[in-house]
Enzyme design. Sequence first.
Site, PDB file in Angstrom:
ATOM      1  N   HIS A  28      -4.623  -0.327   5.967  1.00 16.48           N
ATOM      2  CA  HIS A  28      -4.262   0.225   6.980  1.00 16.48           C
ATOM      3  C   HIS A  28      -5.287   0.273   8.131  1.00 16.48           C
ATOM      4  O   HIS A  28      -5.699   1.096   8.680  1.00 16.48           O
ATOM      5  CB  HIS A  28      -4.034   1.770   6.743  1.00 16.48           C
ATOM      6  N   HIS A  61       1.723   5.416  -1.451  1.00 16.24           N
ATOM      7  CA  HIS A  61       1.185   6.337  -2.410  1.00 16.24           C
ATOM      8  C   HIS A  61       2.578   7.151  -3.021  1.00 16.24           C
ATOM      9  O   HIS A  61       3.275   7.557  -2.406  1.00 16.24           O
ATOM     10  CB  HIS A  61       0.318   7.510  -1.501  1.00 16.24           C
ATOM     11  N   HIS A 110     -10.453   1.001   1.809  1.00 13.58           N
ATOM     12  CA  HIS A 110     -10.331   2.149   2.809  1.00 13.58           C
ATOM     13  C   HIS A 110     -11.464   1.977   3.961  1.00 13.58           C
ATOM     14  O   HIS A 110     -12.654   2.488   3.589  1.00 13.58           O
ATOM     15  CB  HIS A 110     -10.336   3.352   2.244  1.00 13.58           C
ATOM     16  N   ASP A 124       1.824   2.482   3.769  1.00 14.99           N
ATOM     17  CA  ASP A 124       0.755   3.907   3.270  1.00 14.99           C
ATOM     18  C   ASP A 124       1.559   5.210   3.350  1.00 14.99           C
ATOM     19  O   ASP A 124       1.074   6.248   3.811  1.00 14.99           O
ATOM     20  CB  ASP A 124      -0.406   4.007   4.366  1.00 14.99           C
ATOM     21  N   HIS A 179       0.981  -1.221   0.061  1.00 10.98           N
ATOM     22  CA  HIS A 179      -0.032   0.104   0.165  1.00 10.98           C
ATOM     23  C   HIS A 179       0.921   1.153   0.000  1.00 10.98           C
ATOM     24  O   HIS A 179       1.537   1.554   1.111  1.00 10.98           O
ATOM     25  CB  HIS A 179      -0.945  -0.155   1.188  1.00 10.98           C
ATOM     26  N   LYS A 189      -9.174  -0.238  -5.744  1.00 12.34           N
ATOM     27  CA  LYS A 189      -9.390   0.329  -4.353  1.00 12.34           C
ATOM     28  C   LYS A 189     -10.783   0.976  -4.250  1.00 12.34           C
ATOM     29  O   LYS A 189     -11.045   1.878  -4.994  1.00 12.34           O
ATOM     30  CB  LYS A 189      -8.044   1.187  -4.307  1.00 12.34           C
TER      31      LYS A 189
HETATM   32  O1  DOR Z   1      -3.438   9.527   5.663  1.00 12.14           O
HETATM   33  C1  DOR Z   1      -3.771   9.411   4.592  1.00 12.14           C
HETATM   34  N1  DOR Z   1      -3.201   9.938   3.441  1.00 12.14           N
HETATM   35  N2  DOR Z   1      -4.730   8.449   4.328  1.00 12.14           N
HETATM   36  C2  DOR Z   1      -5.208   8.254   3.120  1.00 12.14           C
HETATM   37  O2  DOR Z   1      -5.964   7.360   2.924  1.00 12.14           O
HETATM   38  C3  DOR Z   1      -4.774   8.881   1.957  1.00 12.14           C
HETATM   39  C4  DOR Z   1      -3.315   9.500   2.177  1.00 12.14           C
HETATM   40  C5  DOR Z   1      -3.124  10.519   1.096  1.00 12.14           C
HETATM   41  O3  DOR Z   1      -3.120   9.925  -0.171  1.00 12.14           O
HETATM   42  O4  DOR Z   1      -2.337  11.322   1.419  1.00 12.14           O
HETATM   43 ZN    ZN Z   2      -3.243   4.994   1.445  1.00 10.53          ZN
END
Ligand code: DOR
Ligand code: ZN
Length: 346
Positions: free
Chosen positions: A175, A16, A137, A248, A14, A100
């Site tokens: 998460h 970003h 999520h 995450d 997971h 997702k």
């Molecule tokens: O804390 C987070 N940041 N939780 C999420 O679900 C998305 C992520 C983000 O893309 O910044």
């Molecule tokens: Zn995330």
Amino acid sequence: MLTKLTIPMPDDWHLHLRSGEMLNKVLPYSSQHFARAIVMPNLPSPVVTTNDAKKYRQEILNNLPEGHDFTPLMTLYMTENTDPEDVHLGFLKDDITAVKLYPAGATTNSDAGVKDLEKIYPVLEVMEQIGMPFLVHGEVVDVDVDIFDREAVFIETKLIPIRQRFPKLKIVFEHLTTKEGVDYVLSCNDNTAATITPHHLVINRNAMLVGGIKPHYYCLPVAKRELHRLALIKAATSGDKRFFLGTDSAPHLTTAKESSCGCAGIFNVANAISVITQVFDNEKALDQLEKFLSINGALFYGKTVNSQHMNLVRSDHALTIPKNIKTSKGVVTAFDPLIDVYWQVV
Ligand code: DOR
Ligand code: ZN
């Protein structure tokens, strides 16, 4: 005392990575320590079709540092208009690995997410048939549900009904932050798994709220009270194949977090492996580390465990916290775990 470890190269289930300059700056931190990562699709213009995912994958590959062996596993952002046929073909051709679910309004760039779960049932039917993981999520967005209860309420009101309707669907509860979440996953069979982040293993909500508000510990789902962190530690270090790492890691400019309406997300991949190894060491569970970092996720996703290896060494002094990352628009603050960390990737 154990001072050296060798484990199969870890994967991040997971992540970003963003796009443009941010992608370019953060990607090397992932590609140096992970062989594969499930890449989240919540770009400002979300990744909603297989074609979008192919373009995004190419952008990631174009930014990969020379010599780094890293495979981005692409995901689609579920909307009420997601086309089951596109999902099916994209999965068969290995262009996408999972879809997702962001409940609309739950987190960063989730406005295009799903309001009415029944609208996505045709996609879930196909995913169940082809064995494609559905990533969730797991928070409700109702204004009258307290933010600390949103995960537990999601289980009762959304997840249990989906699970009943689609008993064979592979679901990853992303998460996990609560004991209720851990207990739910443990109550399911092998079709349900969960990712756990490094930060939820080391901080509780006090890190964010005691002694002044600390925006760099704000993420979603928000960290809960200590009893939940302890349940997550127990799950992660148990070796149970339903639990595996999803960092995450979610970079935002420091200015966007230190704001009257700060963004959710913690940039943690610069020291994620070190922090987790320290957590396992503190729990006397280093023998379970490779399951959490390198084995359980691969097995759930039907992939082989990486043949490359990673070496870790326990240093005799605590490591310094990674430096903040610089971009032309400002810095990104790196995660400070608030514990002494001795383990280092070498
Ligand atoms: O804390 C987070 N940041 N939780 C999420 O679900 C998305 C992520 C983000 O893309 O910044
Ligand atoms: Zn995330």
